[in-house]
Every structure is written in structure tokens, then in C-alpha cells.
Design a protein around this motif. Structure first.
Motif, PDB file in Angstrom:
ATOM      1  N   PHE A   1       0.856  -1.162   0.000  1.00  0.00           N
ATOM      2  CA  PHE A   1       0.000   0.000   0.000  1.00  0.00           C
ATOM      3  C   PHE A   1       0.899   1.219   0.000  1.00  0.00           C
ATOM      4  N   LEU A   2       0.761   2.052  -0.994  1.00  0.00           N
ATOM      5  CA  LEU A   2       1.662   3.184  -1.160  1.00  0.00           C
ATOM      6  C   LEU A   2       1.172   4.390  -0.375  1.00  0.00           C
ATOM      7  N   ASP A   3       2.106   5.089   0.216  1.00  0.00           N
ATOM      8  CA  ASP A   3       1.802   6.290   0.997  1.00  0.00           C
ATOM      9  C   ASP A   3       1.770   7.472   0.034  1.00  0.00           C
ATOM     10  N   ILE A   4       0.594   7.730  -0.535  1.00  0.00           N
ATOM     11  CA  ILE A   4       0.477   8.751  -1.567  1.00  0.00           C
ATOM     12  C   ILE A   4      -0.339   9.950  -1.105  1.00  0.00           C
ATOM     13  N   GLY A   5      -0.579  10.064   0.186  1.00  0.00           N
ATOM     14  CA  GLY A   5      -1.375  11.188   0.686  1.00  0.00           C
ATOM     15  C   GLY A   5      -2.846  10.891   0.491  1.00  0.00           C
ATOM     16  N   GLN A   6      -3.575  11.839  -0.056  1.00  0.00           N
ATOM     17  CA  GLN A   6      -5.015  11.684  -0.292  1.00  0.00           C
ATOM     18  C   GLN A   6      -5.286  10.601  -1.328  1.00  0.00           C
ATOM     19  N   GLY A   7      -6.138   9.646  -1.009  1.00  0.00           N
ATOM     20  CA  GLY A   7      -6.561   8.645  -1.978  1.00  0.00           C
ATOM     21  C   GLY A   7      -5.960   7.281  -1.735  1.00  0.00           C
ATOM     22  N   LEU A  35       6.463   4.885  -6.333  1.00  0.00           N
ATOM     23  CA  LEU A  35       6.811   3.828  -7.286  1.00  0.00           C
ATOM     24  C   LEU A  35       8.327   3.700  -7.424  1.00  0.00           C
ATOM     25  N   SER A  36       9.026   4.826  -7.461  1.00  0.00           N
ATOM     26  CA  SER A  36      10.486   4.785  -7.543  1.00  0.00           C
ATOM     27  C   SER A  36      11.101   4.099  -6.330  1.00  0.00           C
ATOM     28  N   LEU A  39       9.861   0.033  -6.854  1.00  0.00           N
ATOM     29  CA  LEU A  39      10.239  -0.734  -8.038  1.00  0.00           C
ATOM     30  C   LEU A  39      11.748  -0.690  -8.238  1.00  0.00           C
ATOM     31  N   PRO A  40      12.313  -1.757  -8.820  1.00  0.00           N
ATOM     32  CA  PRO A  40      13.736  -1.703  -9.175  1.00  0.00           C
ATOM     33  C   PRO A  40      13.962  -0.541 -10.157  1.00  0.00           C
ATOM     34  N   PHE A  41      15.139   0.070 -10.116  1.00  0.00           N
ATOM     35  CA  PHE A  41      15.398   1.249 -10.941  1.00  0.00           C
ATOM     36  C   PHE A  41      15.243   0.973 -12.432  1.00  0.00           C
ATOM     37  N   TRP A  42      15.433  -0.276 -12.854  1.00  0.00           N
ATOM     38  CA  TRP A  42      15.341  -0.620 -14.263  1.00  0.00           C
ATOM     39  C   TRP A  42      13.912  -0.960 -14.711  1.00  0.00           C
TER      40      TRP A  42
END
Length: 134
Positions: A1-7, A35-36, A39-42
Motif C-alpha cells: 500500500f503506497l503512501d500517496i497522501g489523499q486517496g 513507485l520509484s 520498483l527496481p530502478f530498471w
């Protein structure tokens, strides 16, 4: 679960190494940062992006994802794009980038590999604009 603020924004990595992004929050820069970090940099492709509904706090970050990553499929609930806003932009980009569009239907199974699939539990045949979060 990504910490993206609102939403909402959820990133799933399958055992076979596929990546699925469900929703993208409201803020494109925050989603890109998360996402950066995850996810792996490639990694520059996503196997499936899901836009659960057109509210900005769910799809606001997705147009930036389509510009930065190769998206294999976009899954939506089938609501019309409208004329403005991030969902309309996302749908326009989907067409421009020739991303196959899948429309979610109850009972539909999306196979990710030989042993793993996503099953659509909702929406049914009746959609209601005022119940997007259900």
C-alpha cells in the motif's frame, strides 16, 4: 500500500514478477516517488493498471504513470471518461499509447500466470455514480 497522501494506491508484485498498480492517488509526484521507492530502478513496465473509478483521489496520479511506464493493460469499471479531469486524460492517453482497455465485470478472471488470477467482485451490471467507493 503506497503512501500517496489523499486517496488510494496499491502496488502488487506477483510471484512471477509481474507488477499491478491499483489506483494512483491524487498527486502524480507523490505516486512517482512511491513507485520509484518500490520498483527496481530498471523497471519501466507495469503489467496491469487498475482505475477503480474516476474520482481524482483514485486516478489523479495515473496519467503520469502512463507517460513514464509501459502499461500492458488498463482495467476500468467502464464508466465514461467525461470531458475533463484526470480520468479523461487517462482514457485519452490509453488510446494514444494503444493500451488495451479491459472493462471489469463481476465474475471476470484476469489470469496473471498459470496459477494466479484476479477475480472481479464488483461492479455488477448496475452502476451508481454516487457509490464509487463501495
Amino acid at each position: 500500500f503506497l503512501d500517496i497522501g489523499q486517496g488510494d494506491a496499491t502496488l502488487i508484485q506477483t510471484p512471477a514478477g509481474q507488477y499491478i498498480l491499483i489506483d494512483g492517488g491524487q498527486f502524480p509526484a507523490r505516486l512517482q516517488e512511491q513507485l520509484s521507492d518500490q520498483l527496481p530502478f530498471w523497471q519501466r513496465s507495469l503489467d496491469l493498471v487498475v482505475a477503480t473509478h474516476a474520482d481524482a483521489d483514485h486516478v489523479g496520479g495515473l496519467p503520469g504513470v502512463v507517460e513514464r511506464y509501459d502499461v500492458a493493460y488498463l482495467l476500468t469499471n467502464g464508466e465514461p471518461a467525461g470531458r475533463a479531469g484526470p480520468f479523461a486524460t487517462l482514457m485519452q492517453q490509453t488510446e494514444e499509447h494503444k493500451i488495451p482497455l479491459l472493462l471489469a465485470q463481476v465474475g471476470q478472471k484476469i489470469w496473471l500466470d498459470d496459477a494466479l488470477f484476479l477475480e472481479i467482485l464488483h461492479p455488477g451490471t448496475t452502476r451508481s455514480d454516487d457509490r464509487n467507493n463501495n
